[in-house]
Write a protein that holds these residues in place. Structure first.
Motif, PDB file in Angstrom:
ATOM      1  N   HIS A 151      46.039  49.755  35.296  1.00 46.80           N
ATOM      2  CA  HIS A 151      47.478  49.601  35.058  1.00 46.80           C
ATOM      3  C   HIS A 151      48.219  49.114  36.306  1.00 46.80           C
ATOM      4  CE1 HIS A 151      47.245  51.396  31.084  1.00 46.80           C
ATOM      5  NE2 HIS A 151      46.428  52.301  31.598  1.00 46.80           N
ATOM      6  N   GLN A 152      47.505  48.424  37.194  1.00 44.71           N
ATOM      7  CA  GLN A 152      48.078  47.984  38.458  1.00 44.71           C
ATOM      8  C   GLN A 152      49.331  47.140  38.263  1.00 44.71           C
ATOM      9  OE1 GLN A 152      45.359  46.427  41.412  1.00 44.71           O
ATOM     10  NE2 GLN A 152      46.784  44.800  41.941  1.00 44.71           N
ATOM     11  N   ASP A 153      49.311  46.202  37.341  1.00 39.24           N
ATOM     12  CA  ASP A 153      50.473  45.332  37.153  1.00 39.24           C
ATOM     13  C   ASP A 153      51.700  46.123  36.728  1.00 39.24           C
ATOM     14  OD1 ASP A 153      48.954  43.159  37.869  1.00 39.24           O
ATOM     15  OD2 ASP A 153      48.555  42.525  35.805  1.00 39.24           O
ATOM     16  N   PHE A 154      51.515  47.094  35.841  1.00 44.04           N
ATOM     17  CA  PHE A 154      52.641  47.919  35.384  1.00 44.04           C
ATOM     18  C   PHE A 154      53.208  48.731  36.553  1.00 44.04           C
ATOM     19  CE2 PHE A 154      54.181  52.071  34.011  1.00 44.04           C
ATOM     20  CZ  PHE A 154      55.198  51.709  33.151  1.00 44.04           C
ATOM     21  N   ILE A 155      52.324  49.384  37.318  1.00 46.03           N
ATOM     22  CA  ILE A 155      52.760  50.235  38.430  1.00 46.03           C
ATOM     23  C   ILE A 155      53.482  49.403  39.488  1.00 46.03           C
ATOM     24  CG2 ILE A 155      51.945  51.712  40.319  1.00 46.03           C
ATOM     25  CD1 ILE A 155      49.604  52.517  38.355  1.00 46.03           C
ATOM     26  N   LEU A 156      52.911  48.259  39.848  1.00 49.13           N
ATOM     27  CA  LEU A 156      53.553  47.403  40.836  1.00 49.13           C
ATOM     28  C   LEU A 156      54.874  46.843  40.310  1.00 49.13           C
ATOM     29  CD1 LEU A 156      50.397  45.624  42.274  1.00 49.13           C
ATOM     30  CD2 LEU A 156      51.909  47.217  43.492  1.00 49.13           C
ATOM     31  N   GLY A 157      54.962  46.611  39.009  1.00 44.57           N
ATOM     32  CA  GLY A 157      56.223  46.166  38.402  1.00 44.57           C
ATOM     33  C   GLY A 157      57.316  47.210  38.551  1.00 44.57           C
ATOM     34  N   VAL A 158      56.964  48.484  38.356  1.00 47.36           N
ATOM     35  CA  VAL A 158      57.928  49.578  38.534  1.00 47.36           C
ATOM     36  C   VAL A 158      58.389  49.634  39.989  1.00 47.36           C
ATOM     37  CG1 VAL A 158      58.182  52.097  38.531  1.00 47.36           C
ATOM     38  CG2 VAL A 158      57.089  50.957  36.598  1.00 47.36           C
ATOM     39  N   ILE A 159      57.431  49.525  40.912  1.00 43.56           N
ATOM     40  CA  ILE A 159      57.764  49.559  42.338  1.00 43.56           C
ATOM     41  C   ILE A 159      58.683  48.395  42.689  1.00 43.56           C
ATOM     42  CG2 ILE A 159      56.780  49.275  44.660  1.00 43.56           C
ATOM     43  CD1 ILE A 159      54.292  50.853  43.520  1.00 43.56           C
ATOM     44  N   GLU A 160      58.383  47.214  42.161  1.00 40.11           N
ATOM     45  CA  GLU A 160      59.242  46.061  42.460  1.00 40.11           C
ATOM     46  C   GLU A 160      60.652  46.264  41.922  1.00 40.11           C
ATOM     47  OE1 GLU A 160      59.414  41.351  42.937  1.00 40.11           O
ATOM     48  OE2 GLU A 160      57.783  42.097  41.677  1.00 40.11           O
ATOM     49  N   ARG A 161      60.786  46.806  40.717  1.00 42.58           N
ATOM     50  CA  ARG A 161      62.130  47.059  40.169  1.00 42.58           C
ATOM     51  C   ARG A 161      62.899  48.050  41.036  1.00 42.58           C
ATOM     52  NH1 ARG A 161      59.258  46.923  35.480  1.00 42.58           N
ATOM     53  NH2 ARG A 161      59.293  49.152  35.158  1.00 42.58           N
ATOM     54  N   MET A 162      62.217  49.069  41.553  1.00 45.13           N
ATOM     55  CA  MET A 162      62.893  50.048  42.408  1.00 45.13           C
ATOM     56  C   MET A 162      63.422  49.379  43.676  1.00 45.13           C
ATOM     57  SD  MET A 162      60.366  53.331  42.028  1.00 45.13           S
ATOM     58  CE  MET A 162      61.088  54.170  43.406  1.00 45.13           C
ATOM     59  N   TYR A 163      62.599  48.513  44.284  1.00 46.55           N
ATOM     60  CA  TYR A 163      63.032  47.841  45.508  1.00 46.55           C
ATOM     61  C   TYR A 163      64.056  46.745  45.217  1.00 46.55           C
ATOM     62  CZ  TYR A 163      60.063  50.334  48.734  1.00 46.55           C
ATOM     63  OH  TYR A 163      59.514  51.319  49.517  1.00 46.55           O
ATOM     64  N   ALA A 164      63.911  46.050  44.101  1.00 44.52           N
ATOM     65  CA  ALA A 164      64.853  44.980  43.771  1.00 44.52           C
ATOM     66  C   ALA A 164      66.258  45.538  43.543  1.00 44.52           C
ATOM     67  CB  ALA A 164      64.376  44.220  42.530  1.00 44.52           C
ATOM     68  N   THR A 165      66.344  46.697  42.877  1.00 41.51           N
ATOM     69  CA  THR A 165      67.651  47.296  42.604  1.00 41.51           C
ATOM     70  C   THR A 165      68.117  48.182  43.752  1.00 41.51           C
ATOM     71  OG1 THR A 165      66.657  49.213  41.509  1.00 41.51           O
ATOM     72  CG2 THR A 165      67.212  47.307  40.117  1.00 41.51           C
ATOM     73  N   ASN A 166      67.211  48.471  44.680  1.00 39.47           N
ATOM     74  CA  ASN A 166      67.482  49.367  45.812  1.00 39.47           C
ATOM     75  C   ASN A 166      67.935  50.751  45.336  1.00 39.47           C
ATOM     76  OD1 ASN A 166      67.383  49.944  48.550  1.00 39.47           O
ATOM     77  ND2 ASN A 166      69.525  49.435  48.867  1.00 39.47           N
ATOM     78  N   GLU A 167      67.315  51.195  44.238  1.00 37.13           N
ATOM     79  CA  GLU A 167      67.605  52.532  43.727  1.00 37.13           C
ATOM     80  C   GLU A 167      67.397  53.567  44.822  1.00 37.13           C
ATOM     81  OE1 GLU A 167      66.642  54.284  39.451  1.00 37.13           O
ATOM     82  OE2 GLU A 167      65.298  52.663  40.024  1.00 37.13           O
ATOM     83  N   TYR A 168      68.332  54.476  44.939  1.00 36.46           N
ATOM     84  CA  TYR A 168      68.261  55.579  45.909  1.00 36.46           C
ATOM     85  C   TYR A 168      68.201  55.087  47.350  1.00 36.46           C
ATOM     86  CZ  TYR A 168      66.590  57.478  41.489  1.00 36.46           C
ATOM     87  OH  TYR A 168      66.446  57.789  40.175  1.00 36.46           O
ATOM     88  N   GLY A 169      68.570  53.842  47.610  1.00 30.85           N
ATOM     89  CA  GLY A 169      68.497  53.311  48.966  1.00 30.85           C
ATOM     90  C   GLY A 169      67.066  53.229  49.472  1.00 30.85           C
ATOM     91  N   ILE A 170      66.138  52.977  48.569  1.00 32.12           N
ATOM     92  CA  ILE A 170      64.710  53.033  48.905  1.00 32.12           C
ATOM     93  C   ILE A 170      64.315  52.046  49.993  1.00 32.12           C
ATOM     94  CG2 ILE A 170      63.909  51.414  47.113  1.00 32.12           C
ATOM     95  CD1 ILE A 170      61.521  53.428  46.737  1.00 32.12           C
ATOM     96  N   ARG A 171      65.054  50.943  50.124  1.00 36.93           N
ATOM     97  CA  ARG A 171      64.701  49.953  51.155  1.00 36.93           C
ATOM     98  C   ARG A 171      64.843  50.519  52.560  1.00 36.93           C
ATOM     99  NH1 ARG A 171      68.245  45.018  48.750  1.00 36.93           N
ATOM    100  NH2 ARG A 171      67.261  44.960  46.695  1.00 36.93           N
ATOM    101  N   ASP A 172      65.674  51.541  52.721  1.00 32.37           N
ATOM    102  CA  ASP A 172      65.910  52.121  54.043  1.00 32.37           C
ATOM    103  C   ASP A 172      65.115  53.396  54.292  1.00 32.37           C
ATOM    104  OD1 ASP A 172      67.797  50.130  54.679  1.00 32.37           O
ATOM    105  OD2 ASP A 172      69.294  51.182  53.501  1.00 32.37           O
TER     106      ASP A 172
END
Length: 191
Positions: free
Chosen positions: A94-115
């Motif tokens: 399920h690598q593509d699904f998991i990496l897709g979730v991670i990318e969405r989190m970073y793309a939207t910067n949910e919870y300030g995850i980039r910092d």
């Protein structure tokens, strides 16, 4: 974590706390509703007191397409847990699904995850490199694998531990690895 409230609505269920009192929760906001078998439960208070909890954020990801039913539970050196080899195979599937979730989190910067300083233990070298590539679109990221030269490894670890005020352009915010950063590696910043 469970979402608990003092409000008792008609469809809410009572939840008994460690001190014997009750709070109430929408069943859809309880961890047990979304995570099948409980292997180990630690309350937030104990997690905070034992200083094992990093910054917390709660979000809901639909993982209904990924089932742990076929992943055996084994008695390992730290007690019962999912079999690491079987779990790695499931993650790879399920690598593509998991990496897709991670990318969405970073793309939207949910919870300030980039910092936030994130250390990701990955199931394969390919996954670790792809994690760093995807996250690297949004913040400084790197991967450390067995092929990373020791000198480069030290530079990457130093950049991960660096303070923002030293050189904000050099700070690595996400570091992925496979079996390189394991027990014995400690970071004051890693989430």
């Amino acid at each position: 974590p469970d979402y608990l409230t003092t409000t008792a609505r008609s469809h809410y269920v009572p939840v008994r706390l460690d001190n014997g009192s009750f709070l109430y929760a929408d069943p859809n906001r309880l961890a047990d509703t979304h995570f099948g078998s409980c292997l180990h439960r630690v309350g937030l208070r104990e997690g905070i007191e034992r200083r094992v909890l990093a910054k917390l954020a709660w979000g809901q990801i639909d993982l209904s397409s990924i089932s742990l039913d076929d992943v055996p539970v084994v008695d390992g050196p730290l007690g019962y847990d999912y079999d690491p080899a079987s779990l790695a195979k499931l993650m790879e599937k399920h690598q593509d699904f998991i990496l897709g979730v991670i990318e969405r989190m970073y793309a939207t910067n949910e919870y300030g995850i980039r910092d936030i300083q994130v250390a990701a233990a990955c199931p394969s070298v390919a996954f670790a490199k792809e994690f760093a590539r995807i996250v690297g679109k949004y913040t400084r990221a790197a991967s450390i694998t067995s092929t990373t030269h020791p000198t480069d490894r030290q530079k990457l670890l130093a950049a991960f531990e660096a303070d923002e005020d030293e050189d904000s352009d050099a700070v690595i915010h996400a570091l992925s690895s496979v079996f390189v950063l394991r027990e014995g590696w400690d970071s004051r910043k890693a989430t």
